[in-house]
Design a protein around this motif. Structure first.
Motif, short mmCIF file in Angstrom:
data_model
loop_
_atom_site.label_atom_id
_atom_site.label_comp_id
_atom_site.label_asym_id
_atom_site.label_seq_id
_atom_site.Cartn_x
_atom_site.Cartn_y
_atom_site.Cartn_z
N TYR A 75 1.17 -1.32 0.01
CA TYR A 75 0.10 0.12 -0.09
C TYR A 75 1.04 1.22 -0.43
N VAL A 76 0.53 2.14 -0.82
CA VAL A 76 1.35 3.33 -0.67
C VAL A 76 0.36 4.42 -0.60
N ASP A 77 1.00 5.90 -0.08
CA ASP A 77 0.18 6.69 0.61
C ASP A 77 0.80 7.62 -0.34
N GLY A 78 0.32 8.57 -0.30
CA GLY A 78 0.16 10.05 -1.55
C GLY A 78 -0.29 10.99 -1.30
N ALA A 79 -0.19 12.12 -2.38
CA ALA A 79 -1.63 13.17 -2.02
C ALA A 79 -1.81 12.74 -3.54
N GLY A 80 -1.38 12.41 -3.92
CA GLY A 80 -2.09 12.21 -5.68
C GLY A 80 -1.96 12.73 -6.67
N GLY A 81 -2.95 12.76 -7.49
CA GLY A 81 -3.01 13.33 -8.32
C GLY A 81 -2.11 12.96 -9.60
N GLY A 82 -1.55 12.07 -9.79
CA GLY A 82 0.19 11.87 -10.81
C GLY A 82 -0.67 11.78 -12.46
N CYS A 83 -2.16 11.22 -12.68
CA CYS A 83 -2.60 11.29 -13.74
C CYS A 83 -3.36 11.83 -14.42
N ALA A 84 -3.98 12.63 -13.37
CA ALA A 84 -5.03 13.66 -13.83
C ALA A 84 -5.17 15.25 -13.11
N ALA A 85 -4.49 14.78 -12.46
CA ALA A 85 -4.32 16.35 -11.91
C ALA A 85 -3.45 17.72 -13.05
N PRO A 86 -4.62 18.94 -13.72
CA PRO A 86 -3.38 19.62 -14.22
C PRO A 86 -2.11 20.48 -13.79
N ARG A 87 -0.80 20.14 -14.38
CA ARG A 87 0.50 20.39 -13.85
C ARG A 87 0.97 20.95 -14.50
N ILE A 88 2.58 20.73 -14.31
CA ILE A 88 3.71 21.73 -14.81
C ILE A 88 3.66 20.56 -15.92
N LYS A 89 3.89 20.50 -17.03
CA LYS A 89 3.84 19.82 -18.15
C LYS A 89 4.91 19.36 -17.64
N VAL A 90 5.24 17.75 -17.36
CA VAL A 90 6.68 17.45 -17.62
C VAL A 90 7.35 17.52 -18.64
N ALA A 91 6.36 17.23 -20.11
CA ALA A 91 6.59 17.35 -21.37
C ALA A 91 6.87 19.09 -21.34
N GLY A 92 8.03 19.72 -21.55
CA GLY A 92 8.13 20.80 -21.64
C GLY A 92 7.86 21.21 -24.03
N PRO A 93 8.15 22.34 -24.01
CA PRO A 93 7.76 22.18 -26.06
C PRO A 93 8.15 21.74 -26.84
N GLY A 94 9.61 21.52 -26.08
CA GLY A 94 10.71 20.86 -26.54
C GLY A 94 10.72 19.16 -27.12
N TRP A 95 9.05 19.21 -26.06
CA TRP A 95 9.89 17.25 -26.25
C TRP A 95 9.93 16.52 -27.03
N ALA A 96 9.19 16.98 -28.76
CA ALA A 96 9.15 16.14 -29.80
C ALA A 96 10.53 15.79 -30.49
N ASP A 97 11.39 17.29 -29.75
CA ASP A 97 12.99 17.43 -30.85
C ASP A 97 13.50 15.73 -29.35
N ASN A 98 13.24 15.38 -28.20
CA ASN A 98 14.51 14.49 -27.89
C ASN A 98 13.57 12.75 -27.54
N LEU A 99 11.70 13.26 -28.36
CA LEU A 99 11.09 12.15 -28.56
C LEU A 99 11.40 10.71 -28.65
N GLY A 100 11.54 9.70 -28.07
CA GLY A 100 12.25 8.13 -28.36
C GLY A 100 13.52 8.07 -28.68
N LYS A 101 14.24 9.52 -27.80
CA LYS A 101 15.72 8.96 -27.76
C LYS A 101 16.11 8.38 -26.45
#
Lengths: 579, 257
Positions: B135-161
């Motif tokens: 069992y893991v406790d946590g604040a949650g929101g990892g899948c659905a909370a509006p958040r600071i995007k992990v992928a910045g605008p340059g994600w396409a440049d590094n995609l799949g690297k």
């Protein structure tokens, strides 16, 4: 993290095709299905309802007598918050409608119930640069694959039953402004595509790929001086380098092939139009600027240009030559017609590209006094070319008022041809623009215009006009005036009907002979997509996409006032006769 | 939660008798969604809770967007498949691993949408699923909370690297750890469509398939995966594809000293 994972990897990156990834069985749409599409009424497997692009269906259960009983069968919402322009024509095959939505989405919908079967959502790069809304004009289908192109210039083949990607190919560098918006064309086992991005100094191209594997067979740049390829090797140069382009201007010469093409089996030719030469400022590129603002007939086997007809040599008003070329036979002649952005309706001998007739289909044309039928060239009015900024203060050349406006006497919305009435049904717009030139230089990924403009309606009453044109004479047989600009494409049927949509949200039906409005239905958002019709379980159906958008609300100038209360949408409406 | 249990009971009493036994086994993690997990993943198949299937993860997730999870299924015989499940999640299935010629071990980082049981299930060659968890406790929101995007605008440049590393462990196995640059969007945030790596295969340098991993929306952005191979091959090729059809490939070699 970074430290522990450093150094020891050779990253090969994205893009390589997974060998043997294809699992489809190719029992689906055949070459013959595609060639027979215009005569087949139970399915629609090509953009244009036939590779010639006539958008005519022989179906007649819905006709001038019965159309008043047309009622909705179902409506489908594309969902999400991505409600932007919907310009796509649906494909209908094997009980499924395939239709593309804004932001590079593809939907497979059960045509009996309107239930979604699957959808594909492209994750688009943030830096992409679509010029004229985030639209797409439809899918192609062949074997068990369905294809479409994305705003970040990728071509994708999906399993038509599952929506899983079979292959994905790059059509261009989106950072240089390449994009893709047209419906692909399937001819002789190849998938034929153009490119979008004319406002960014890209070079227009027509590419043919093996439809099964996605491997490039040939590529034909449409600006002179560029080399074509065939089977992985250089083939021939397009035109003669520097024959009609000064200096290095051809290297970023535009000519985007953004509206796709048609195919005529009788002459075995592809017909692709090419966009405006880049930049807009024509003082930087003296010469005809081949093959921008032209229609090209291309050999589908090797990508060689068989003939060309340039509608606007040394184009200066954003009169892209991309509008669809519709093949038709009349009076024993193999002809093709096209209604250009520049305001003229052209009839060509499609075997050799020789001009047969060219007549205005809008009330006023300022840039040319007419077309010389002997030479096929326009008779320019030099006073109506925007002035050279280099001759004034160096910043802005003499401003002119040009008609048609840059969005053209007709834009992307496809016209239709009825072999029953021998008339073309052309969605036209009456507008003009203030236009001036400015200095500019090419910079990768930046707008490459060298011009400024604002649009103005010509009349207080309306901008849009649906016109029935007799191709023998160019005479307008009837017309329907619409307050907002028409942007929706036309369908005509054996029931003596013409269907088109309006930005006000209506799908309308007219008597094909008289233009009398017989039926309308408000779909809830602007219609900027072409309607289709097919037969299923003994009943005739009509479908159209509804979703206001496209270029008009983005670039409309004073015209924007006419459309400011039109709200966005993103749905498909299907109609049938009530009992 | 109560509703789902009632629905489930109504459902199995009508259709299934074999599942009856399973619900009589008490869930050691006492998760309100366990019956529903059984319905989704272990319906009509034999399964049992088994401590030998170990899930190692922090008791409290500090960053719900990337919770490190290590799963291992040793001492239960040959493992054919492993799945990682988060009970309370819009996407309970995180990953499906086919160890084939590798060890029954997988490490990844996942998005936690709320405090939940995190489980691993390992299917042995007799068809039985052995299930362990934590069992893991946590604040949650990892899948659905509006958040600071992990992928910045340059994600396409590094995609799949891909970045990767190999090393030998004292127990004689070789561990491969790779990071693939990918936004791994769930489709629930900021109107960005679901966009995630669907499949990853590991081969030796001659192309013989060693293992396959199917991954899903809740795997953390720029996923890091670790695998283990007895003896080791001294070099591996990776091949993967996301749900948009982007392919990526990489070769992972030992560090040159």
């Amino acid at each position: 993290m970074k430290r522990t994972l450093a150094a020891t990897t050779i990253a090969l990156g994205v893009g390589a095709l997974l060998a043997g990834a294809s699992t489809a069985s190719y029992a689906g749409v055949t070459e013959q299905d595609i060639l027979n599409d215009a005569k087949t009424t139970h399915q629609i497997v090509t953009n244009g309802m036939g590779t010639q692009g006539q958008r005519y269906s022989p179906l007649k259960k819905i006709n001038t007598d019965t159309v008043s009983k047309l009622v909705p069968a179902w409506s489908f919402s594309m969902g999400g918050e991505k409600q932007r322009g919907l310009e796509a024509q649906p494909i209908i095959y094997d009980g499924v409608m395939y239709i593309t939505g804004s932001y590079s989405r593809l939907f497979a919908i059960d045509i009996k119930t309107g239930h979604e079967i699957w959808e594909y959502n492209a994750r688009l790069a943030e830096g992409m640069m679509p010029c004229c809304d985030v639209i797409n004009r439809g899918a192609a289908i062949y074997g068990d694959m369905v294809y479409f192109g994305t705003l970040d210039a990728k071509l994708i083949a999906l399993d038509r039953k599952t929506g899983k990607v079979i292959w994905k190919k790059k059509l261009g560098d989106y950072k240089a402004g390449y994009s893709y918006s047209a419906a692909p064309l399937i001819v002789k086992g190849k998938i034929i595509t153009g490119v979008s991005g004319g406002e960014f100094g890209i070079v227009g191209r027509v590419d043919a790929r093996d439809a099964i594997t996605g491997d490039l067979v040939w590529s034909r740049p449409v600006i002179e001086g560029h080399m074509g390829t065939l089977n992985g090797k250089p083939s021939t140069m397009t035109g003669v380098k520097n024959a009609t382009w000064p200096g290095d201007m051809w290297k970023s010469g535009g000519g985007a092939t953004w509206l796709g093409g048609t195919y005529d089996q009788e002459t075995d030719l592809l017909f692709f139009g090419t966009g405006n030469p880049a930049p807009w400022n024509s003082h930087l590129r003296k010469g005809d600027n081949l093959y921008a603002a032209s229609r090209l007939a291309i050999n589908p086997d090797n990508g060689e240009i068989v003939w060309h007809y340039q509608t606007t040599p040394r184009e200066s008003w954003d009169y892209d030559g991309v509008n669809e070329v519709i093949s038709y036979n009349l009076d024993g002649k193999k002809l093709a017609a096209t209604a250009d952005r520049n305001g003229f309706f052209y009839v060509l001998d499609r075997t050799n590209g020789k001009l047969q007739n060219a007549t205005p289909f809008v009330d006023k044309i300022s840039w040319a006094k007419g077309i010389d039928l002997k030479t096929g060239r326009p008779i320019f009015d030099p006073a109506n070319r925007p002035g050279d900024p280099a001759k004034g203060d160096g910043k802005k050349g003499t401003q002119i008022f040009a008609v048609p406006a840059f969005l053209g006497g007709k834009n992307q919305m496809p016209m239709a041809y009825s072999p029953d009435t021998s008339l073309f049904y052309v969605p036209a717009n009456q507008w003009g623009m203030d236009l001036w030139n400015e200095p500019t230089t090419y910079k990768k990924g930046a707008a490459y215009l060298g011009a400024g403009f604002t649009m103005k309606p010509l009349y207080d009453t309306h901008v849009g006009e649906l016109k029935a044109i007799d191709p023998r004479t160019g005479k307008i047989v009837w017309q329907y005036n619409n307050k907002a600009p028409l942007w929706g494409g036309v369908l005509t049927t054996g029931g003596n009907l013409v269907f088109t949509g309006t930005p006000e949200g209506y799908l309308k039906a007219f008597d094909a002979k008289t233009g009398k409005e017989l039926w309308k239905f408000n779909t809830g958002s602007g219609v900027v997509a072409p309607p289709v019709t097919w037969e299923m379980d003994g009943e005739q159906y009509v479908a159209v996409g509804s979703g206001w958008g496209g270029a008009v609300p983005l670039w409309g100038g004073e015209v924007a006032k006419l459309v400011k209360n039109f709200n966005q949408g993103g749905s498909v409406w299907v109609f049938k006769l009530s009992h | 939660m109560t509703l789902s249990r009632i629905l489930f009971l109504a459902f199995f009493s009508f259709f299934s008798t074999s599942a009856l036994a399973t619900t009589e086994v008490k869930d050691p993690l006492n998760s309100p969604m366990w019956d529903y997990m059984v319905e989704q993943f272990f319906k009509d198949v034999p399964w049992k809770f088994d401590d030998r299937v170990k899930v190692i993860t922090p008791k409290v997730a500090e960053d719900s967007a990337r919770v490190p999870v290590s799963v291992r299924a040793e001492g239960i015989g040959k493992v054919e498949e492993m799945i990682v499940i988060v009970d309370l999640s819009p996407f309970p299935k995180v990953a499906h691993y086919y160890p084939m010629k590798t060890e029954p071990y997988l490490e990844l980082r996942l998005k936690l949408n709320e405090a939940s049981a995190i489980r691993a299930a390992a299917k042995t060659s007799d068809g039985v699923w052995h299930i362990g968890g934590m069992y893991v406790d946590g604040a949650g929101g990892g899948c659905a909370a509006p958040r600071i995007k992990v992928a910045g605008p340059g994600w396409a440049d590094n995609l799949g690297k891909v970045q990767g590393r190999l090393w030998k462990r004292k127990n004689g196995t070789e561990r491969i750890r790779v990071r693939v640059m990918h936004p791994m969007d769930t489709g629930l945030v900021n109107n960005i469509p679901a966009f995630y790596i669907e499949t990853l295969s590991i081969t030796d340098q001659k192309g013989a398939l060693l293992a396959r991993l199917d991954s899903f929306e809740p795997v953390a952005a720029n996923p890091v995966f670790s695998f283990e191979i007895k003896g080791g091959h001294g070099g591996y090729a990776l091949k993967g594809r996301d749900n948009n059809g982007n392919d990526f490939r990489a070769i992972v070699l030992p560090k040159v000293k």
